[in-house]
Motif scaffolding. Structure first.
Motif, mmCIF file in Angstrom:
data_model
loop_
_atom_site.group_PDB
_atom_site.id
_atom_site.type_symbol
_atom_site.label_atom_id
_atom_site.label_comp_id
_atom_site.label_asym_id
_atom_site.label_seq_id
_atom_site.Cartn_x
_atom_site.Cartn_y
_atom_site.Cartn_z
ATOM 1 N N ALA A 29 0.915 -1.267 0.063
ATOM 2 C CA ALA A 29 0.035 0.048 0.099
ATOM 3 C C ALA A 29 0.851 1.239 -0.221
ATOM 4 O O ALA A 29 0.514 2.415 -0.467
ATOM 5 N N ALA A 30 1.915 1.208 0.352
ATOM 6 C CA ALA A 30 2.884 2.346 0.730
ATOM 7 C C ALA A 30 3.668 2.803 -0.447
ATOM 8 O O ALA A 30 4.122 3.999 -0.541
ATOM 9 N N ASN A 31 3.724 1.806 -1.199
ATOM 10 C CA ASN A 31 4.634 2.099 -2.677
ATOM 11 C C ASN A 31 4.099 1.646 -3.987
ATOM 12 O O ASN A 31 4.730 1.719 -4.975
ATOM 13 N N SER A 32 2.845 0.893 -3.963
ATOM 14 C CA SER A 32 2.256 0.461 -5.216
ATOM 15 C C SER A 32 2.046 1.457 -6.106
ATOM 16 O O SER A 32 2.254 1.595 -7.293
ATOM 17 N N LYS A 33 1.557 2.620 -5.711
ATOM 18 C CA LYS A 33 1.021 3.867 -6.630
ATOM 19 C C LYS A 33 2.408 4.349 -7.441
ATOM 20 O O LYS A 33 2.337 4.478 -8.550
ATOM 21 N N GLY A 34 3.457 4.538 -6.683
ATOM 22 C CA GLY A 34 4.633 5.054 -7.091
ATOM 23 C C GLY A 34 5.284 3.793 -8.018
ATOM 24 O O GLY A 34 5.703 4.438 -9.244
ATOM 25 N N TYR A 35 5.065 2.670 -7.864
ATOM 26 C CA TYR A 35 5.622 1.662 -8.872
ATOM 27 C C TYR A 35 4.854 1.662 -10.101
ATOM 28 O O TYR A 35 5.585 1.496 -10.970
ATOM 29 N N ALA A 36 3.333 1.704 -9.935
ATOM 30 C CA ALA A 36 2.510 1.834 -10.859
ATOM 31 C C ALA A 36 2.772 2.825 -11.916
ATOM 32 O O ALA A 36 2.917 3.025 -13.180
ATOM 33 N N ALA A 37 3.276 4.028 -11.131
ATOM 34 C CA ALA A 37 3.319 5.291 -11.957
ATOM 35 C C ALA A 37 4.801 5.104 -12.958
ATOM 36 O O ALA A 37 4.805 5.609 -14.027
ATOM 37 N N ASP A 38 5.764 4.854 -12.257
ATOM 38 C CA ASP A 38 7.231 4.344 -12.837
ATOM 39 C C ASP A 38 7.034 3.466 -14.018
ATOM 40 O O ASP A 38 7.587 3.671 -15.205
ATOM 41 N N ARG A 39 6.007 2.453 -13.868
ATOM 42 C CA ARG A 39 5.853 1.558 -14.958
ATOM 43 C C ARG A 39 5.258 2.316 -16.122
ATOM 44 O O ARG A 39 5.425 1.821 -17.289
ATOM 45 N N ALA A 40 4.057 2.711 -15.669
ATOM 46 C CA ALA A 40 3.314 3.560 -16.974
ATOM 47 C C ALA A 40 4.339 4.523 -17.403
ATOM 48 O O ALA A 40 4.047 4.663 -18.703
ATOM 49 N N LYS A 41 4.987 5.166 -16.838
ATOM 50 C CA LYS A 41 6.173 6.300 -17.722
ATOM 51 C C LYS A 41 7.063 5.356 -18.389
ATOM 52 O O LYS A 41 7.164 5.780 -19.840
ATOM 53 N N TYR A 42 7.231 4.199 -18.077
ATOM 54 C CA TYR A 42 8.207 3.522 -18.923
ATOM 55 C C TYR A 42 7.487 2.916 -20.331
ATOM 56 O O TYR A 42 8.005 3.125 -21.381
ATOM 57 N N ILE A 43 6.195 2.591 -20.041
ATOM 58 C CA ILE A 43 5.368 2.145 -21.130
ATOM 59 C C ILE A 43 5.003 3.502 -22.265
ATOM 60 O O ILE A 43 5.215 3.388 -23.652
ATOM 61 N N LEU A 44 4.898 4.665 -21.567
ATOM 62 C CA LEU A 44 4.632 5.713 -22.431
ATOM 63 C C LEU A 44 5.786 6.029 -23.271
ATOM 64 O O LEU A 44 5.815 6.587 -24.411
ATOM 65 N N GLN A 45 7.036 6.232 -22.628
ATOM 66 C CA GLN A 45 8.245 6.323 -23.334
ATOM 67 C C GLN A 45 8.577 5.394 -24.459
ATOM 68 O O GLN A 45 8.878 5.652 -25.560
ATOM 69 N N LEU A 46 8.051 4.144 -24.301
ATOM 70 C CA LEU A 46 8.296 2.911 -25.421
ATOM 71 C C LEU A 46 7.268 3.510 -26.555
ATOM 72 O O LEU A 46 7.471 3.195 -27.734
ATOM 73 N N GLN A 47 5.930 4.307 -26.003
ATOM 74 C CA GLN A 47 5.019 4.819 -27.153
ATOM 75 C C GLN A 47 5.460 6.010 -27.840
ATOM 76 O O GLN A 47 4.949 6.540 -28.533
ATOM 77 N N GLY A 48 6.666 6.627 -27.387
ATOM 78 C CA GLY A 48 7.208 7.823 -27.977
ATOM 79 C C GLY A 48 6.858 9.055 -27.213
ATOM 80 O O GLY A 48 7.156 10.154 -27.837
ATOM 81 N N VAL A 49 6.387 8.815 -25.865
ATOM 82 C CA VAL A 49 6.126 10.218 -25.065
ATOM 83 C C VAL A 49 7.375 10.855 -24.764
ATOM 84 O O VAL A 49 7.884 10.062 -23.845
ATOM 85 N N SER A 50 7.972 11.628 -24.923
ATOM 86 C CA SER A 50 9.124 12.277 -24.536
ATOM 87 C C SER A 50 8.674 13.372 -23.450
ATOM 88 O O SER A 50 9.711 13.755 -22.772
ATOM 89 N N SER A 51 7.490 13.962 -23.324
ATOM 90 C CA SER A 51 7.360 14.748 -22.167
ATOM 91 C C SER A 51 6.032 14.330 -21.692
ATOM 92 O O SER A 51 4.975 14.046 -22.457
ATOM 93 N N GLY A 52 5.880 14.286 -20.178
ATOM 94 C CA GLY A 52 4.520 13.971 -19.631
ATOM 95 C C GLY A 52 4.723 14.018 -18.332
ATOM 96 O O GLY A 52 5.383 14.350 -17.663
ATOM 97 N N VAL A 53 3.368 13.795 -17.676
ATOM 98 C CA VAL A 53 3.164 13.914 -16.005
ATOM 99 C C VAL A 53 2.248 12.857 -15.754
ATOM 100 O O VAL A 53 1.192 12.736 -16.412
ATOM 101 N N ILE A 54 2.511 12.068 -14.681
ATOM 102 C CA ILE A 54 1.624 11.288 -14.279
ATOM 103 C C ILE A 54 1.371 11.385 -12.763
ATOM 104 O O ILE A 54 2.167 11.801 -12.105
ATOM 105 N N ASN A 55 -0.174 11.819 -12.529
ATOM 106 C CA ASN A 55 -0.438 12.115 -10.944
ATOM 107 C C ASN A 55 -1.138 10.965 -10.630
ATOM 108 O O ASN A 55 -2.310 10.814 -11.104
ATOM 109 N N ALA A 56 -0.587 10.378 -9.559
ATOM 110 C CA ALA A 56 -1.103 9.184 -8.930
ATOM 111 C C ALA A 56 -1.780 9.438 -7.665
ATOM 112 O O ALA A 56 -1.024 9.505 -6.469
ATOM 113 N N GLY A 57 -2.948 9.947 -7.488
ATOM 114 C CA GLY A 57 -3.377 10.460 -6.403
ATOM 115 C C GLY A 57 -2.620 11.432 -5.575
ATOM 116 O O GLY A 57 -2.725 11.578 -4.374
#
Length: 315
Positions: free
Chosen positions: A158-186
């Motif tokens: 519970a203490a670090n799952s959202k952060g890990y999910a955000a890191d993984r989502a960033k990785y996937i977005l970068q693979l999609q060619g997103v060079s700039s972005g923000v993920i707001n996880a709660g």
């Protein structure tokens, strides 16, 4: 409290956003680009990855690795998949770093749904923390197994799952060619690249009790920011009302710090460090942060005084 500040673009790029509820909290994913259809495809990929992480870290279901580890506490080691094994390993390293103030272990009290805020009258804080000790987690890297030494022990993220999910989502977005972005996880933020006008992403920091009164702007491009805010949530424990913020070792309420914001290179680490610093206290917390590379902290105490770690740039 944190909020990303944006500047109007002066080229063809714009900020596309999608907001939705994931992992029991509100997520907002923002990407910089000039193609709406491309942005929608990026959002779908990021949401799919966050959903995958949520399922991966769930302690429910017969196919859950976490469930298998918890079920076999005090019985036998359980072979974990590589991703979960690495996450547990990193979590234990943070526990060691914070002298147990961060700890993914807890005592189920006979009920895996039990949490501090939902204790029944027969449970005590002492009982709940008795087996909550990261040192009772045994990892075998060669066999890739996890063993909880004490019966009744459990692990949860519970203490670090959202952060890990955000890191993984960033990785996937970068693979999609997103060079700039923000993920707001709660309310916890992860940024990379720059805004459409090539200015860095900045965060507005405010006192939790005066959210509209911003006292600082901090540049956070290519960084993550996570906050922990003290709230007066109550739990009934042996017919007494205790504040819902506990020190992991003693099980008693923590006060004096109103909020902690941690700036780090990954959302997982920022997420994991925010609450422990609140438990450790201002002086010890800042001392710890100052020993670490690529990490900073902004702390507000219960008198609305602001403290910062060294080398943090507040405008």
């Amino acid at each position: 409290m944190l909020a990303v500040k944006t500047i109007s673009p002066n080229n063809n790029s714009v900020i596309f956003r999608r907001s939705l509820r994931l992992m029991g909290d509100q997520f907002e994913i923002s990407v910089v680009g000039d193609n709406p259809a491309w942005a929608e495809g990026c959002f779908d990929a990021a949401v799919a990855e966050i959903t995958r992480v949520e399922k991966l870290l769930s302690a429910f279901g017969d196919d859950s690795c976490i469930n298998a580890i918890n079920r076999n506490a005090g019985v036998k080691p359980v072979k974990a998949n590589a991703e979960i094994f690495r996450l547990i390993d990193r979590s234990l390293q943070i526990s060691e770093l914070t002298d147990g103030a961060f700890d993914i272990t807890y005592n189920s009290g006979g009920n895996d749904d039990t949490a501090f805020e939902n204790l029944n009258g027969g449970a005590t804080a002492k009982t709940m923390v008795s087996n909550a000790n990261y040192k009772n987690v045994v990892l075998n890297a060669a066999e890739q197994t996890v063993f909880l030494k004490e019966p009744g022990m459990r692990i949860g993220f519970a203490a670090n799952s959202k952060g890990y999910a955000a890191d993984r989502a960033k990785y996937i977005l970068q693979l999609q060619g997103v060079s700039s972005g923000v993920i707001n996880a709660g309310g916890d933020l992860l940024t990379w690249g720059n805004q459409p006008d090539n200015e860095p992403w900045t965060v507005a920091v405010a006192d939790p009790s005066q959210e509209k009164e911003v006292f600082a702007n901090v540049a956070i491009s290519n960084m993550a920011v996570a906050s922990s805010v003290y709230t007066e949530k109550y739990a009934t424990i042996v017919d007494k009302k205790l504040l819902g913020s506990f020190t992991p070792k003693k099980g008693f309420p923590v006060s004096k710090i109103k909020s902690v914001s941690i700036i780090s290179t990954t959302a997982e680490l920022a997420d994991a460090m925010a609450t422990p610093i609140m438990a450790i206290g201002i002086n010890a917390g800042l001392y710890l942060i100052n020993q670490l590379n690529q990490m900073a902290a902004v702390i507000i105490d219960d008198h609305s005084r602001v403290y910062t770690s060294k080398n943090i740039n507040i405008n």
